[in-house]
Design an enzyme around this catalytic site. Structure first.
Site, PDB file in Angstrom:
ATOM      1  N   HIS A 121       0.819  -1.217   0.000  1.00 22.25           N
ATOM      2  CA  HIS A 121       0.000   0.000   0.000  1.00 22.25           C
ATOM      3  C   HIS A 121       0.848   1.260   0.000  1.00 22.25           C
ATOM      4  O   HIS A 121       2.062   1.211   0.170  1.00 22.25           O
ATOM      5  CB  HIS A 121      -0.988   0.004   1.165  1.00 22.25           C
ATOM      6  CG  HIS A 121      -0.388  -0.038   2.542  1.00 22.25           C
ATOM      7  ND1 HIS A 121       0.413   0.946   3.060  1.00 22.25           N
ATOM      8  CD2 HIS A 121      -0.520  -0.969   3.523  1.00 22.25           C
ATOM      9  CE1 HIS A 121       0.753   0.631   4.301  1.00 22.25           C
ATOM     10  NE2 HIS A 121       0.210  -0.528   4.602  1.00 22.25           N
ATOM     11  N   CYS A 137       2.425  -4.944   6.679  1.00 20.27           N
ATOM     12  CA  CYS A 137       2.267  -4.660   5.256  1.00 20.27           C
ATOM     13  C   CYS A 137       3.577  -4.158   4.654  1.00 20.27           C
ATOM     14  O   CYS A 137       4.555  -3.931   5.350  1.00 20.27           O
ATOM     15  CB  CYS A 137       1.175  -3.613   5.053  1.00 20.27           C
ATOM     16  SG  CYS A 137      -0.471  -4.176   5.535  1.00 20.27           S
TER      17      CYS A 137
END
Length: 162
Positions: A121, A137
């Site tokens: 992301h 992440c």
């Protein structure tokens, strides 16, 4: 004289012209993503040909394979890109198919939840440049995420290495 159709077409083109979040990509298909956690280096490949590479930031506990929810680790192993989120809280995101059946079995044997929602992301400006701030992440800049989002399709293989 302006017709309703020409006004609607003009409005649609105007909205499309204002959008910079969604890029177009017309090059070779990304067939594989390689993530080298220790080097903080990600590669997008078309078979054996390198298309793009990126530096990134990881979870707050970057060493080792993700074992349970909240451990701050990024998974290691072979997964797929299984979803794309155009409305991500982190600009744009693409999902990694963690946990797989092995991850679930290992977590259950330990009596914990394996967690989930692991993504590649973008980065909120307030944390960019701070090392290893995610919950597991892979974070790139928003501009890089726009490029990755355009290039990578669901079903693409992703290999995450220590």
């Amino acid at each position: 004289m302006l017709t309703r159709r020409s006004l609607m077409l003009g409005a649609a083109l105007g909205v499309a012209g204002c959008s910079t979040k969604f890029k177009e990509y017309n090059g070779p298909a990304v067939t594989r993503i390689q993530v080298f956690k220790g080097q903080r280096h990600m590669q997008l490949l078309h078979h054996q040909t390198l298309l793009r590479s990126y530096k990134f930031e990881l979870g707050f506990a970057p060493d080792g394979h993700k074992v349970q929810e909240g451990d701050g680790r990024t998974p290691e192993g072979a997964y797929l890109i299984d979803r794309k989120n155009p409305n991500s809280s982190f600009h744009l995101s693409i999902g990694i198919s963690y946990p797989n059946s092995r991850d679930v079995a290992k977590a259950r044997a330990m009596g914990v939840s394996p967690g989930g929602d692991i993504f590649i992301h973008g980065t909120p400006s307030r944390v960019f440049g701070q090392p290893d701030w995610t919950w597991g992440c892979i974070a790139v800049t928003n501009e890089e995420m726009e490029e990755i989002y355009a290039m990578v399709d669901t079903g693409t293989q992703i290999f995450l290495y220590a």
